[in-house]
Design an enzyme around this catalytic site. Structure first.
Site, PDB file in Angstrom:
ATOM      1  CE1 TYR A  58      -4.144  -1.515  -0.371  1.00 24.27           C
ATOM      2  CE2 TYR A  58      -3.210  -3.125   1.142  1.00 24.27           C
ATOM      3  CZ  TYR A  58      -4.183  -2.761   0.226  1.00 24.27           C
ATOM      4  OH  TYR A  58      -5.185  -3.630  -0.091  1.00 24.27           O
ATOM      5  CD  GLN A  93     -16.842  -1.343  -6.858  1.00 25.26           C
ATOM      6  OE1 GLN A  93     -16.772  -2.515  -6.551  1.00 25.26           O
ATOM      7  NE2 GLN A  93     -17.126  -0.957  -8.085  1.00 25.26           N
ATOM      8  CG  HIS A 111     -14.251  -1.083  -1.673  1.00 26.28           C
ATOM      9  ND1 HIS A 111     -14.205  -1.679  -2.918  1.00 26.28           N
ATOM     10  CD2 HIS A 111     -15.362  -1.595  -1.062  1.00 26.28           C
ATOM     11  CE1 HIS A 111     -15.237  -2.507  -3.047  1.00 26.28           C
ATOM     12  NE2 HIS A 111     -15.951  -2.468  -1.950  1.00 26.28           N
ATOM     13  CB  CYS A 119      -5.437   4.436  15.246  1.00 28.09           C
ATOM     14  SG  CYS A 119      -4.666   3.853  16.775  1.00 28.09           S
ATOM     15  CB  CYS A 138      -2.464   6.735  16.357  1.00 31.83           C
ATOM     16  SG  CYS A 138      -4.137   7.407  16.355  1.00 31.83           S
ATOM     17  N   GLY A 178     -16.882   1.310 -15.242  1.00 32.74           N
ATOM     18  CA  GLY A 178     -15.550   0.725 -15.049  1.00 32.74           C
ATOM     19  C   GLY A 178     -15.440  -0.246 -13.898  1.00 32.74           C
ATOM     20  CD  GLU A 206     -13.810  -6.875 -20.609  1.00 37.85           C
ATOM     21  OE1 GLU A 206     -13.173  -7.092 -21.650  1.00 37.85           O
ATOM     22  OE2 GLU A 206     -13.443  -7.226 -19.480  1.00 37.85           O
ATOM     23  CB  ALA A 222     -14.014   5.270 -18.449  1.00 32.38           C
TER      24      ALA A 222
HETATM   25  P1  OAD Z   1     -11.974  -4.870 -11.699  1.00 32.71           P
HETATM   26  O1  OAD Z   1     -10.525  -4.942 -12.035  1.00 32.71           O
HETATM   27  O2  OAD Z   1     -12.643  -6.098 -11.195  1.00 32.71           O
HETATM   28  O3  OAD Z   1     -12.783  -4.430 -12.989  1.00 32.71           O
HETATM   29  C1  OAD Z   1     -12.403  -3.321 -13.764  1.00 32.71           C
HETATM   30  C2  OAD Z   1     -13.395  -3.183 -14.914  1.00 32.71           C
HETATM   31  O4  OAD Z   1     -13.028  -2.037 -15.630  1.00 32.71           O
HETATM   32  C3  OAD Z   1     -13.389  -4.359 -15.891  1.00 32.71           C
HETATM   33  O5  OAD Z   1     -14.732  -4.754 -16.153  1.00 32.71           O
HETATM   34  C4  OAD Z   1     -12.735  -3.780 -17.144  1.00 32.71           C
HETATM   35  O6  OAD Z   1     -13.289  -4.303 -18.334  1.00 32.71           O
HETATM   36  C5  OAD Z   1     -13.087  -2.315 -17.008  1.00 32.71           C
HETATM   37  N1  OAD Z   1     -12.147  -1.412 -17.677  1.00 32.71           N
HETATM   38  C6  OAD Z   1     -10.808  -1.535 -17.837  1.00 32.71           C
HETATM   39  N2  OAD Z   1     -10.306  -0.472 -18.464  1.00 32.71           N
HETATM   40  C7  OAD Z   1     -11.336   0.370 -18.727  1.00 32.71           C
HETATM   41  C8  OAD Z   1     -11.460   1.636 -19.370  1.00 32.71           C
HETATM   42  N3  OAD Z   1     -10.417   2.268 -19.879  1.00 32.71           N
HETATM   43  N4  OAD Z   1     -12.689   2.186 -19.442  1.00 32.71           N
HETATM   44  C9  OAD Z   1     -13.781   1.542 -18.921  1.00 32.71           C
HETATM   45  N5  OAD Z   1     -13.720   0.363 -18.316  1.00 32.71           N
HETATM   46  C10 OAD Z   1     -12.515  -0.221 -18.213  1.00 32.71           C
HETATM   47  O7  OAD Z   1     -12.152  -3.655 -10.688  1.00 32.71           O
HETATM   48  P2  OAD Z   1     -13.398  -3.298  -9.760  1.00 32.71           P
HETATM   49  O8  OAD Z   1     -14.677  -3.721 -10.373  1.00 32.71           O
HETATM   50  O9  OAD Z   1     -13.240  -1.894  -9.349  1.00 32.71           O
HETATM   51  O10 OAD Z   1     -12.105  -4.257  -3.592  1.00 32.71           O
HETATM   52  O11 OAD Z   1     -13.114  -4.209  -8.512  1.00 32.71           O
HETATM   53  C11 OAD Z   1     -14.003  -4.149  -7.433  1.00 32.71           C
HETATM   54  C12 OAD Z   1     -13.297  -4.381  -6.135  1.00 32.71           C
HETATM   55  O12 OAD Z   1     -12.566  -5.608  -6.183  1.00 32.71           O
HETATM   56  C13 OAD Z   1     -12.230  -3.377  -5.796  1.00 32.71           C
HETATM   57  O13 OAD Z   1     -12.717  -2.197  -5.213  1.00 32.71           O
HETATM   58  C14 OAD Z   1     -11.380  -4.116  -4.819  1.00 32.71           C
HETATM   59  C15 OAD Z   1     -11.271  -5.402  -5.577  1.00 32.71           C
HETATM   60  O14 OAD Z   1     -10.931  -6.486  -4.884  1.00 32.71           O
HETATM   61  C16 OAD Z   1     -11.449  -4.210  -2.445  1.00 32.71           C
HETATM   62  O15 OAD Z   1     -10.258  -3.986  -2.356  1.00 32.71           O
HETATM   63  C17 OAD Z   1     -12.328  -4.443  -1.256  1.00 32.71           C
END
Ligand code: OAD
Length: 240
Positions: A58, A93, A111, A119, A138, A178, A206, A222
């Protein structure tokens, strides 16, 4: 899309909206996220097992924020936030800060945030800049070594669910941008909004896992699709 007056909008964003800024999404085809399995860095168990690894991970992502900029999609949503006459809530997210750096105000980080510390001694949350590491102090109670990234990991409860549920209940339009629709509860927002009668739109590179739940779908980057949609929304609002 503007065949009924739409006042209240809820927008869910995921990693795809930051992809064109140069931040990695989670579920790219190699199944790894920045060279790590998600379970090795994004669970409370991973933190208990190897806090140094989780902090390194991180800390690197926090440092990366200085190398990236909001893209056209973040900027367009900030413009919609500033100009939309009805209720609007952006629920992200993402743990990056690109929505706020673009100027978005009506924003929730469900998230958590890279730029925040939590802390475990006093339960305080506070802004955090730079590396955190294992011995961080902290800013509320001054305890050492009890500060963790203020990120919601797998198995933990997302933030602000009451406010999000209320906004979904009152939404006329729900837009998902996205996100792969793989992680609940965010993946279920479309069905909550639809149940309450909202129109629904997916904007993604997609079709997502939940694409069939959306009334309208637009596929493309996007950075192109979001500004186009925002222009349409604001032109419609002007015409009312
Ligand atoms: P993902 O990586 O699962 O999905 C990203 C999405 O963005 C996919 O459907 C891609 O097709 C799309 N994508 C990629 N490039 C793009 C672009 N240029 N324009 C539009 N779309 C695009 O990410 P999240 O759905 O955000 O949680 O993942 C959800 C959660 O899973 C995250 O917040 C995280 C992760 O584990 C935690 O950490 C709790």
């Amino acid at each position: 899309m503007a065949d009924m007056p739409m006042r209240n909008i809820v927008i869910l964003t995921g990693a795809g909206i930051s992809a064109e800024s140069g931040l990695a999404t989670f579920r790219a085809s190699d199944g790894l996220w920045e060279d790590h399995r998600v379970e090795d860095v994004a669970t409370p168990e991973a933190y208990a097992r190897d806090p140094a690894l989780v902090h390194r991970f991180y800390d690197a992502r926090r440092a990366r924020l200085h190398e990236v900029e909001p893209n056209a999609a973040h900027l367009a949503l900030a413009r919609l936030d500033a100009e939309w006459p009805g209720e609007l809530l952006i629920v992200t997210q993402n743990v990056d800060d690109l929505h706020e750096r673009a100027g978005a105000k009506r924003l929730l980080h469900m998230h958590g945030e890279l730029n925040s510390g939590w802390c475990l001694a006093c339960d305080g949350r506070f802004a955090w800049v730079g590396p955190m590491g294992e011995e961080a102090e902290c800013k509320v109670c001054a305890a050492h070594g009890m500060v963790r990234p203020d990120i919601v990991w797998f198995g933990e409860m997302p933030y602000d669910m009451d406010r999000i549920d209320e906004a979904l209940m009152n939404a006329d339009l729900f837009v998902s941008i996205g996100t792969s629709g793989a992680v609940y509860p965010a993946a279920g927002f479309v069905q909550t909004a639809k149940y309450r009668g909202a129109q629904t739109l997916e904007i993604n590179l997609e079709p997502s896992q939940g694409s069939i739940f959306f009334g309208e779908r637009r596929y493309g980057p996007a950075g192109l699709e979001v500004p186009k949609w925002v222009d349409e929304m604001l032109a419609g609002a002007d015409a009312e």
